[in-house]
Design a protein around this motif. Structure first.
Motif, short mmCIF file in Angstrom:
data_model
loop_
_atom_site.label_atom_id
_atom_site.label_comp_id
_atom_site.label_asym_id
_atom_site.label_seq_id
_atom_site.Cartn_x
_atom_site.Cartn_y
_atom_site.Cartn_z
N PRO A 70 0.26 -0.79 0.04
CA PRO A 70 -0.05 0.26 0.18
C PRO A 70 0.69 1.54 -0.21
O PRO A 70 0.21 2.01 -0.49
CB PRO A 70 -0.78 -0.40 1.09
CG PRO A 70 -1.05 -1.65 1.53
CD PRO A 70 0.42 -2.00 1.24
N ARG A 71 1.77 1.04 0.53
CA ARG A 71 3.17 2.11 0.32
C ARG A 71 4.38 2.11 0.29
O ARG A 71 4.83 0.56 1.11
CB ARG A 71 3.32 2.77 1.49
CG ARG A 71 3.54 2.62 3.02
CD ARG A 71 2.89 3.92 4.35
NE ARG A 71 3.00 3.19 5.57
CZ ARG A 71 2.42 2.90 6.25
NH1 ARG A 71 0.94 2.10 6.14
NH2 ARG A 71 2.60 2.20 7.91
N GLY A 72 5.53 1.86 0.33
CA GLY A 72 6.41 2.88 -0.10
C GLY A 72 7.29 1.24 -0.93
O GLY A 72 6.62 1.52 -2.34
#
Length: 242
Positions: A70-72
């Protein structure tokens, strides 16, 4: 004088589990020789793993697997190769500090690309996951707990298999460590995997609360052993029912 009740040792020096010889799962509803990729389960609590199955491919097919969190940054898994049965597998481990939300999965097999996703949700009860389940002798594994109270002290007992008798695997205690969970109720510890003593052995890590004899969570890994989803109590559950 009144007799003194025996106090159970925590953790116990010996542990045992029912032997699990099950085969790897297959993609639901897929034809025998149909090339297909599936993700089991599609929703998992943080502190467990998801299992990526590639089946029905030609022997020797190479797979490049990319997971977008979802992030990164994207995560590139080590390439996989289909065996003689056209089967390959991979894992993603949702450790205690991995983000919640939807992860997309892209599997390239030759000219074909297969897309999928899975969702990591907050744990509603204690979990323990070991990364990786198939450990490489001379490397290390991470034990990650989730779903506990912040600031909780826990005992992680690690056992190595000794002998299998009448369908039960016996284990001997090899280490005991104490961890304290962070403000989200998670913690992790790393174990070394011996080049000689570990090869071909099963290990089980068992979580205890201090002074309590009942395990809270447990997870198995093998040194140079194909695990599939054997001993599934870290695959969305904590115990193998006896």
């Amino acid at each position: 004088a009144q007799p003194t009740a025996a106090v159970a040792e925590v953790p116990p020096p010996i542990y045992s589990l029912s032997e699990d010889t099950s085969e790897p799962p297959t993609c639901p509803g897929a034809e025998r020789d149909q090339p297909v990729v599936c993700i089991l389960p599609p929703t998992l609590p943080q502190g467990t793993f998801t299992y990526i199955v590639m089946q029905g491919f030609k022997s020797g097919t190479r797979f490049a697997i990319t997971i977008s969190p979802p992030r990164g940054a994207d995560i590139e898994l080590a390439p996989r190769t289909a065996n003689k049965r056209g089967f390959a597998d991979a894992y993603f481990y949702a450790l205690n500090n991995d983000p919640l939300g939807e992860y997309t999965v892209r599997v390239k097999a030759g000219k074909e690309t297969y897309n999928g996703s899975f969702t990591v949700v907050a744990p509603s009860n204690p979990h323990l996951v070991i990364q990786p389940r198939r450990a490489k002798p001379g490397a290390g594994v991470i034990a990650s707990v989730t779903g506990f109270q912040p600031g909780e002290e826990l005992i992680l007992a690690r056992y190595r298999s000794t002998i299998t008798v009448n369908g039960r695997v016996n284990f001997q205690l090899v280490s005991k460590d104490t961890v304290t969970t962070d403000n989200k109720g998670g913690a992790r510890i790393e174990y070394a995997v011996s080049r000689k003593k570990a090869r071909g052995k099963l290990f089980v890590v068992v979580v205890y609360r201090p002074g309590e004899t009942t395990p809270v969570a447990q997870a198995v890994y093998g040194a140079a052993i194909d695990m599939g989803v054997r001993y599934p109590f870290d695959w969305g559950q904590n115990y193998q029912e006896e």
